[in-house]
Write an enzyme that holds these catalytic residues in place. Structure first.
Site, PDB file in Angstrom:
ATOM      1  CE  LYS A 195      -3.272   2.577   2.751  1.00 27.45           C
ATOM      2  NZ  LYS A 195      -4.372   2.105   3.116  1.00 27.45           N
ATOM      3  CE  LYS A 248      -6.202   1.893  -0.057  1.00 30.05           C
ATOM      4  NZ  LYS A 248      -6.407   1.925   0.960  1.00 30.05           N
ATOM      5  CB  SER A 274     -11.929   7.701  -3.309  1.00 27.11           C
ATOM      6  OG  SER A 274     -10.094   8.182  -2.997  1.00 27.11           O
ATOM      7  CE1 TYR A 313     -15.512   3.386  -2.732  1.00 24.11           C
ATOM      8  CE2 TYR A 313     -13.598   3.491  -3.927  1.00 24.11           C
ATOM      9  CZ  TYR A 313     -13.278   3.872  -2.132  1.00 24.11           C
ATOM     10  OH  TYR A 313     -12.856   3.256  -1.745  1.00 24.11           O
TER      11      TYR A 313
END
Ligand code: PBG
Length: 324
Positions: A195, A248, A274, A313
């Protein structure tokens, strides 16, 4: 074989020809839908920087879950916004915390839906950092037991998979040990292994109200410039007992997904974060991009790089398209 004997265009001529030789597939099976839960009733707050994404109270989350299940999306990832924040993030492991309530309500209504929970403190701490502070630094080792408590509380509520996203060293081992000791050996760990400290989390911090109140996350999340270190991070998590490893963000890190794919045989997840979502939404709203095409191109590229699962999303929009 070269031109004019070999002509790559021959197999590109019609959709059926292209369909026959397509190398990468995207299926609804690959998708995980991240969602935000908050206290209260009848709450459905739109997140300004993420059109189509909401903060839901548990009752509204259940409503929304109906369409997730109808679209045959196999899994959701839940983030919680607590009633109150404190320096220790103690709401994160409250038995009646918002995520805990959401998990049990969702599992009761939809027992087959895979419920994944984000295990981190940043939404729950008053300072917004992912662990406990010592002075102005996030202290690694004292954070581990708190994270394990969070994971066990999620397991007690019925979570199928816990997903630590804090980036403390050694957290997968401690979480695995505590889950096993408390009888949750069947609960899997999806670790945010590689990450990165990324600008692309910006819109999420509005959705999860989790921006750090001072400083940044560079002392625990990975340096954007490092690739080989991702292999070491993933190797540690695999050793410590991770069942699924994650890279990520996804788009600026397709090389990392590929690297991890080549080195490890565990399922790999990639988080289409996002900011990646917001960029496409914003450009599409201006009429500068075709939203559907940009979305599908993005998702297929993440699969092509080597990801088995994609947290996105766009899950509902993509599922709708894949089923039409
Ligand atoms: C919590 C967490 C973050 C994201 C997932 N879990 C934010 C952060 O680390 O600052 C980002 C997800 C996204 O941007 O969609 N640690």
């Amino acid at each position: 074989m070269h031109f004019p004997v070999y002509r790559p265009r021959r197999l590109r001529r019609t959709e059926n020809l292209r369909r026959m030789i397509r190398e990468t597939r995207l299926a609804v099976d690959n998708l995980v839908y991240p969602m935000f839960v908050m206290p209260g009733e009848k709450v459905k707050n739109p997140v300004g920087s993420m059109p189509g994404v909401y903060q839901f109270s548990v009752d509204q989350l259940l409503e929304e879950m109906k369409s997730v299940v109808d679209l045959k999306i196999p899994a959701v990832l839940l983030f919680g916004l607590p009633r109150r924040k404190d320096p220790e993030g103690s709401e994160a492991h409250a038995a009646d915390g918002v995520v805990q309530q959401a998990v049990s309500a969702v599992k009761e209504k939809y027992p087959d839906l895979v419920v994944i929970t984000d295990v981190c403190l940043c939404e729950y701490t008053s300072h917004g950092h992912c662990g406990l502070l010592q002075g102005h630094e996030v202290d690694n080792d004292s954070t581990l037991e708190v994270l394990a408590k969070v994971a066990v509380s999620h397991a007690e509520s019925g979570a199928d998979i816990v997903a630590p996203s804090d980036m403390m060293d050694g957290r997968v081992a401690v979480i695995r040990e505590r889950l096993d000791e408390t009888g949750f050996d069947r609960v899997a760990i999806m670790s945010y292994s590689a990450k990165y400290c990324s600008a692309f989390y910006g819109p999420f911090r509005e959705a999860a109200e989790s921006a750090p109140q001072f400083g940044d996350r560079r002392a625990y999340q990975m340096d954007v410039a490092n690739g080989l270190e991702a292999i070491r991070e993933v190797a540690l998590d695999v050793d410590e007992g991770a069942d699924i490893v994650m890279v990520k963000p996804a788009l600026a890190y397709l090389d990392i997904i590929r690297l991890v794919r080549e080195e490890f045989d565990l399922p790999i997840a990639a988080y289409n974060v996002s900011g990646e979502y917001a960029m496409i939404k914003a450009a599409a709203a201006q009429g500068w991009l075709d939203e559907e095409r940009a979305m599908m191109e993005t998702l297929i590229a993440i699969r092509r790089a080597g990801a088995d699962l994609i947290l996105t999303y766009f899950a509902k929009d993509a599922a709708r398209l894949l089923q039409s």
